[in-house]
Design a protein around this motif. Structure first.
Motif, PDB file in Angstrom:
ATOM      1  N   SER A  68      11.461  13.277 -12.843  1.00 14.68           N
ATOM      2  CA  SER A  68      10.171  12.958 -13.797  1.00 14.68           C
ATOM      3  C   SER A  68      10.757  12.596 -15.107  1.00 14.68           C
ATOM      4  N   CYS A  69      10.394  11.723 -15.722  1.00 20.55           N
ATOM      5  CA  CYS A  69      10.417  11.156 -16.960  1.00 20.55           C
ATOM      6  C   CYS A  69       8.812  11.471 -17.594  1.00 20.55           C
ATOM      7  N   THR A  70       9.185  12.124 -18.543  1.00 29.87           N
ATOM      8  CA  THR A  70       7.741  12.503 -19.355  1.00 29.87           C
ATOM      9  C   THR A  70       7.641  11.753 -20.912  1.00 29.87           C
ATOM     10  N   ALA A  71       6.820  10.968 -21.090  1.00 31.08           N
ATOM     11  CA  ALA A  71       6.821  10.051 -22.387  1.00 31.08           C
ATOM     12  C   ALA A  71       5.625  10.384 -23.492  1.00 31.08           C
ATOM     13  N   SER A  72       6.245  10.473 -24.590  1.00 33.94           N
ATOM     14  CA  SER A  72       4.956  10.943 -25.408  1.00 33.94           C
ATOM     15  C   SER A  72       3.721   9.928 -25.291  1.00 33.94           C
ATOM     16  N   ALA A  73       4.098   8.867 -24.790  1.00 36.54           N
ATOM     17  CA  ALA A  73       2.809   8.042 -24.391  1.00 36.54           C
ATOM     18  C   ALA A  73       3.003   7.041 -23.473  1.00 36.54           C
ATOM     19  N   LEU A  74       2.613   6.765 -22.264  1.00 36.26           N
ATOM     20  CA  LEU A  74       2.924   5.895 -21.364  1.00 36.26           C
ATOM     21  C   LEU A  74       2.532   4.467 -21.885  1.00 36.26           C
ATOM     22  N   PRO A  75       3.206   3.535 -21.636  1.00 33.83           N
ATOM     23  CA  PRO A  75       2.651   2.276 -21.938  1.00 33.83           C
ATOM     24  C   PRO A  75       1.202   1.850 -21.507  1.00 33.83           C
ATOM     25  N   GLY A  76       0.396   0.821 -21.948  1.00 33.55           N
ATOM     26  CA  GLY A  76      -0.751   0.472 -21.724  1.00 33.55           C
ATOM     27  C   GLY A  76      -0.882   0.211 -20.432  1.00 33.55           C
ATOM     28  N   ASP A  77      -2.011  -0.502 -20.194  1.00 33.87           N
ATOM     29  CA  ASP A  77      -2.550  -0.985 -18.566  1.00 33.87           C
ATOM     30  C   ASP A  77      -1.709  -2.198 -18.253  1.00 33.87           C
ATOM     31  N   THR A  78      -1.244  -2.861 -19.180  1.00 37.64           N
ATOM     32  CA  THR A  78      -0.780  -4.111 -19.112  1.00 37.64           C
ATOM     33  C   THR A  78       0.982  -4.097 -18.684  1.00 37.64           C
ATOM     34  N   TYR A  79       1.368  -2.998 -18.509  1.00 28.75           N
ATOM     35  CA  TYR A  79       2.624  -2.642 -18.198  1.00 28.75           C
ATOM     36  C   TYR A  79       3.238  -2.115 -16.779  1.00 28.75           C
ATOM     37  N   ALA A  80       4.109  -2.935 -16.109  1.00 27.51           N
ATOM     38  CA  ALA A  80       4.687  -2.524 -15.024  1.00 27.51           C
ATOM     39  C   ALA A  80       5.504  -1.136 -15.294  1.00 27.51           C
ATOM     40  N   VAL A  81       5.705  -0.089 -14.800  1.00 27.63           N
ATOM     41  CA  VAL A  81       6.870   0.986 -14.637  1.00 27.63           C
ATOM     42  C   VAL A  81       7.687   0.954 -13.266  1.00 27.63           C
ATOM     43  N   GLY A  82       8.704   1.607 -13.751  1.00 21.43           N
ATOM     44  CA  GLY A  82       9.799   1.796 -12.607  1.00 21.43           C
ATOM     45  C   GLY A  82      10.752   2.800 -12.807  1.00 21.43           C
TER      46      GLY A  82
ATOM     47  N   CYS B 237      13.965   5.569 -16.174  1.00 25.84           N
ATOM     48  CA  CYS B 237      12.624   5.100 -16.206  1.00 25.84           C
ATOM     49  C   CYS B 237      12.572   3.641 -16.985  1.00 25.84           C
ATOM     50  N   ALA B 238      11.658   2.907 -16.799  1.00 24.45           N
ATOM     51  CA  ALA B 238      11.591   1.524 -17.514  1.00 24.45           C
ATOM     52  C   ALA B 238      10.158   0.931 -17.250  1.00 24.45           C
ATOM     53  N   SER B 239       9.910   0.283 -18.286  1.00 24.27           N
ATOM     54  CA  SER B 239       8.562  -0.558 -18.349  1.00 24.27           C
ATOM     55  C   SER B 239       9.006  -2.120 -18.870  1.00 24.27           C
ATOM     56  N   GLU B 240       7.748  -2.794 -18.172  1.00 30.31           N
ATOM     57  CA  GLU B 240       7.820  -4.394 -18.730  1.00 30.31           C
ATOM     58  C   GLU B 240       6.417  -4.607 -18.476  1.00 30.31           C
ATOM     59  N   ARG B 241       6.106  -5.635 -19.559  1.00 27.16           N
ATOM     60  CA  ARG B 241       4.844  -6.199 -19.442  1.00 27.16           C
ATOM     61  C   ARG B 241       4.492  -7.093 -18.645  1.00 27.16           C
ATOM     62  N   TYR B 242       3.206  -6.982 -17.666  1.00 25.20           N
ATOM     63  CA  TYR B 242       2.746  -7.891 -17.016  1.00 25.20           C
ATOM     64  C   TYR B 242       3.671  -8.324 -15.658  1.00 25.20           C
ATOM     65  N   LYS B 243       4.435  -7.407 -15.315  1.00 25.99           N
ATOM     66  CA  LYS B 243       5.437  -7.460 -14.246  1.00 25.99           C
ATOM     67  C   LYS B 243       4.693  -7.259 -12.895  1.00 25.99           C
ATOM     68  N   SER B 244       4.939  -7.921 -11.797  1.00 20.23           N
ATOM     69  CA  SER B 244       4.621  -7.320 -10.483  1.00 20.23           C
ATOM     70  C   SER B 244       5.792  -6.142 -10.196  1.00 20.23           C
TER      71      SER B 244
END
Length: 126
Positions: free
Chosen positions: A21-35, A96-103
């Motif tokens: 698990s990775c717990t962030a102080s805030a997850l990125p918004g709805d425009t971000y893919a996570v993985g 964990c990682a995040s990127e905007r507007y990715k499938s």
């Protein structure tokens, strides 16, 4: 700056299970893919599993398909990776990682995603 806490990594025998698990102080918004990505010593980073920015698709690499399951809990700002039937080749540092507007697929194919924090080590003994 987002703070991230990883948990669930460690040493396990082949065939065993772990839940990262990775717990962030805030997850990125709805425009971000996570993985989840991983990198073993001397190897290129690998996108293990990613969820598309709109939550519509989930991608798994062939090496983990059928064994790993990704999920997210928005209320807890946490991303999970359930890993079953672990193999020695799953040994790696996981991030964990995040990127905007990715499938999910396109995010997991990235070579330099936006990693969160220091990652967690998974070691599978054979």
């Amino acid at each position: 700056q987002v703070q991230v806490v990883y948990s669930g990594g460690g040493l396990v025998q082949a065939g065993g299970s772990l839940r990262l698990s990775c717990t962030a102080s805030a997850l990125p918004g709805d425009t971000y893919a996570v993985g989840w990505f991983r990198q073993a010593p001397g190897k290129e980073p690998e996108g293990v599993s990613c969820i598309s920015w709109n939550g519509g698709t989930t991608y798994y690499s062939d090496s983990v398909k059928g064994r790993f399951t990704i999920s997210r809990d928005g209320a807890k700002n946490t991303l999970y990776l359930q890993m079953n039937s672990l193999k020695s080749e799953d040994t790696a540092m996981y991030y964990c990682a995040s990127e905007r507007y990715k499938s999910g697929y396109n995010m997991c194919r990235m070579t330099t995603p936006n990693y969160w924090g220091q990652g967690t080590q998974v070691t599978v003994s054979s």
